[in-house]
Design a protein around this motif. Sequence first.
Motif, PDB file in Angstrom:
ATOM      1  N   LEU A 136     -10.404  -4.407  71.498  1.00 19.09           N
ATOM      2  CA  LEU A 136      -9.676  -3.558  72.438  1.00 19.09           C
ATOM      3  C   LEU A 136      -8.705  -4.446  73.197  1.00 19.09           C
ATOM      4  O   LEU A 136      -9.089  -5.503  73.713  1.00 19.09           O
ATOM      5  CB  LEU A 136     -10.647  -2.879  73.407  1.00 19.09           C
ATOM      6  CG  LEU A 136     -10.072  -1.957  74.491  1.00 19.09           C
ATOM      7  CD1 LEU A 136     -11.118  -0.923  74.912  1.00 19.09           C
ATOM      8  CD2 LEU A 136      -9.601  -2.718  75.726  1.00 19.09           C
ATOM      9  N   VAL A 137      -7.436  -4.026  73.267  1.00 19.18           N
ATOM     10  CA  VAL A 137      -6.443  -4.807  74.008  1.00 19.18           C
ATOM     11  C   VAL A 137      -5.626  -3.896  74.916  1.00 19.18           C
ATOM     12  O   VAL A 137      -5.404  -2.728  74.628  1.00 19.18           O
ATOM     13  CB  VAL A 137      -5.493  -5.585  73.060  1.00 19.18           C
ATOM     14  CG1 VAL A 137      -6.256  -6.620  72.254  1.00 19.18           C
ATOM     15  CG2 VAL A 137      -4.756  -4.637  72.118  1.00 19.18           C
ATOM     16  N   THR A 138      -5.208  -4.453  76.036  1.00 21.18           N
ATOM     17  CA  THR A 138      -4.278  -3.874  77.003  1.00 21.18           C
ATOM     18  C   THR A 138      -4.769  -2.533  77.575  1.00 21.18           C
ATOM     19  O   THR A 138      -5.941  -2.213  77.517  1.00 21.18           O
ATOM     20  CB  THR A 138      -2.863  -3.742  76.411  1.00 21.18           C
ATOM     21  OG1 THR A 138      -2.824  -2.703  75.427  1.00 21.18           O
ATOM     22  CG2 THR A 138      -2.400  -5.038  75.780  1.00 21.18           C
ATOM     23  N   GLY A 139      -3.843  -1.758  78.143  1.00 19.09           N
ATOM     24  CA  GLY A 139      -4.149  -0.501  78.805  1.00 19.09           C
ATOM     25  C   GLY A 139      -3.752  -0.568  80.277  1.00 19.09           C
ATOM     26  O   GLY A 139      -3.452  -1.641  80.818  1.00 19.09           O
ATOM     27  N   HIS A 140      -3.733   0.595  80.935  1.00 22.57           N
ATOM     28  CA  HIS A 140      -3.323   0.621  82.338  1.00 22.57           C
ATOM     29  C   HIS A 140      -4.036   1.748  83.076  1.00 22.57           C
ATOM     30  O   HIS A 140      -4.518   2.710  82.470  1.00 22.57           O
ATOM     31  CB  HIS A 140      -1.801   0.801  82.454  1.00 22.57           C
ATOM     32  CG  HIS A 140      -1.309   2.135  81.969  1.00 22.57           C
ATOM     33  ND1 HIS A 140      -0.976   3.172  82.826  1.00 22.57           N
ATOM     34  CD2 HIS A 140      -1.102   2.628  80.727  1.00 22.57           C
ATOM     35  CE1 HIS A 140      -0.577   4.220  82.129  1.00 22.57           C
ATOM     36  NE2 HIS A 140      -0.653   3.916  80.846  1.00 22.57           N
ATOM     37  N   ASP A 141      -4.086   1.624  84.393  1.00 26.72           N
ATOM     38  CA  ASP A 141      -4.614   2.659  85.268  1.00 26.72           C
ATOM     39  C   ASP A 141      -3.453   3.136  86.140  1.00 26.72           C
ATOM     40  O   ASP A 141      -3.114   2.508  87.150  1.00 26.72           O
ATOM     41  CB  ASP A 141      -5.743   2.095  86.125  1.00 26.72           C
ATOM     42  CG  ASP A 141      -6.496   3.173  86.892  1.00 26.72           C
ATOM     43  OD1 ASP A 141      -6.228   4.372  86.653  1.00 26.72           O
ATOM     44  OD2 ASP A 141      -7.336   2.817  87.735  1.00 26.72           O
ATOM     45  N   PHE A 142      -2.803   4.230  85.704  1.00 29.35           N
ATOM     46  CA  PHE A 142      -1.570   4.731  86.321  1.00 29.35           C
ATOM     47  C   PHE A 142      -0.544   3.591  86.385  1.00 29.35           C
ATOM     48  O   PHE A 142      -0.664   2.605  85.661  1.00 29.35           O
ATOM     49  CB  PHE A 142      -1.856   5.332  87.701  1.00 29.35           C
ATOM     50  CG  PHE A 142      -2.654   6.608  87.613  1.00 29.35           C
ATOM     51  CD1 PHE A 142      -2.012   7.826  87.449  1.00 29.35           C
ATOM     52  CD2 PHE A 142      -4.045   6.589  87.666  1.00 29.35           C
ATOM     53  CE1 PHE A 142      -2.744   9.004  87.339  1.00 29.35           C
ATOM     54  CE2 PHE A 142      -4.781   7.756  87.567  1.00 29.35           C
ATOM     55  CZ  PHE A 142      -4.124   8.970  87.402  1.00 29.35           C
ATOM     56  N   ASN A 143       0.490   3.737  87.235  1.00 28.15           N
ATOM     57  CA  ASN A 143       1.458   2.654  87.411  1.00 28.15           C
ATOM     58  C   ASN A 143       0.985   1.771  88.568  1.00 28.15           C
ATOM     59  O   ASN A 143       1.695   1.542  89.538  1.00 28.15           O
ATOM     60  CB  ASN A 143       2.857   3.228  87.691  1.00 28.15           C
ATOM     61  CG  ASN A 143       3.913   2.139  87.815  1.00 28.15           C
ATOM     62  OD1 ASN A 143       3.934   1.196  87.044  1.00 28.15           O
ATOM     63  ND2 ASN A 143       4.777   2.260  88.813  1.00 28.15           N
ATOM     64  N   ARG A 146       0.073  -4.256  80.197  1.00 28.75           N
ATOM     65  CA  ARG A 146       0.879  -3.170  79.636  1.00 28.75           C
ATOM     66  C   ARG A 146      -0.015  -2.073  79.088  1.00 28.75           C
ATOM     67  O   ARG A 146      -1.203  -2.264  78.846  1.00 28.75           O
ATOM     68  CB  ARG A 146       1.769  -3.697  78.514  1.00 28.75           C
ATOM     69  CG  ARG A 146       0.978  -4.166  77.283  1.00 28.75           C
ATOM     70  CD  ARG A 146       1.839  -5.047  76.400  1.00 28.75           C
ATOM     71  NE  ARG A 146       2.217  -6.266  77.096  1.00 28.75           N
ATOM     72  CZ  ARG A 146       3.336  -6.950  76.853  1.00 28.75           C
ATOM     73  NH1 ARG A 146       4.182  -6.519  75.924  1.00 28.75           N
ATOM     74  NH2 ARG A 146       3.618  -8.047  77.505  1.00 28.75           N
ATOM     75  N   GLY A 147       0.593  -0.922  78.858  1.00 28.08           N
ATOM     76  CA  GLY A 147      -0.082   0.178  78.191  1.00 28.08           C
ATOM     77  C   GLY A 147       0.694   0.605  76.966  1.00 28.08           C
ATOM     78  O   GLY A 147       1.913   0.407  76.865  1.00 28.08           O
TER      79      GLY A 147
END
Length: 267
Positions: A104-111, A138-139
Amino acid sequence: MFVLFGGATAGGASDETWTFHGTWKLQSPAHRPGARWGAGLGYDPRSGLVVLYGGHIAAGAEEGTSGDDTWTWNGEDWTRVDGADQPGHRDGPRLVTAGDKLLLVTGHDFNVTYYGDAWRWTGSAWISADRPPRPPGRGSPAVIWSPSDAALYLFGGTGLNPDVGPGNSGKPLGDAWKLQDGAWTQLPGTGPPPLPNSNAVWDANTGAIVIMLGTNCPTPSGDAWSWDGARWSQAPQPGIPARWGAALAQEPAGYVLLFGGSNKAGC
């Protein structure tokens, strides 16, 4: 066989499970994750299960949340794996079969919070799979595993945009990175323009990494770019109508299935 779960439709977020084996078939599992889009989905070769993580979980008229749940699909039903949420709340993570492992790589929680790290699935939990320095968080980047050099390649996506609020889109990114033996290195040279929500494939004939589709803000792209291990070059267009956010999966032998996406302009 390929598995598709959820996604954004004209009617809102979906909680449907579809499989593809020459034709699409809608499944009717007894259990299922909540409706969402932007979840990470990948095949774990050690367990033979498909694993889902996070995504943007719908909440009716509310804005929703970034998920931190892990589910597995055994071909008939979904099972939530309790206690396997170490990566935290993530929309737009990417799950990639990496040899005999699932990453699993990267992802975001809203901006607000953007991640540039990597995790490995053990079959019951997530454990860290990389070390600093890492790519900027980044997402929804384009990510693919290359059997040619046993490395994971990552391109673009969206990163923190400090000029707008937490509910807005991130800043388009155009950098490329390689993860090999737990270490990240940035690819040199000038390559594709920033292409949020693009896709990546491994060319089984040449061993090259190909980045395609996405949004060349604000216009959906139908272009393709190739990394041969030393330099970038623009590749022939794949013949797929311009779009961004498509679901894509690739078998180890190189066969690729691409579904959906959007041709709406904007970023």
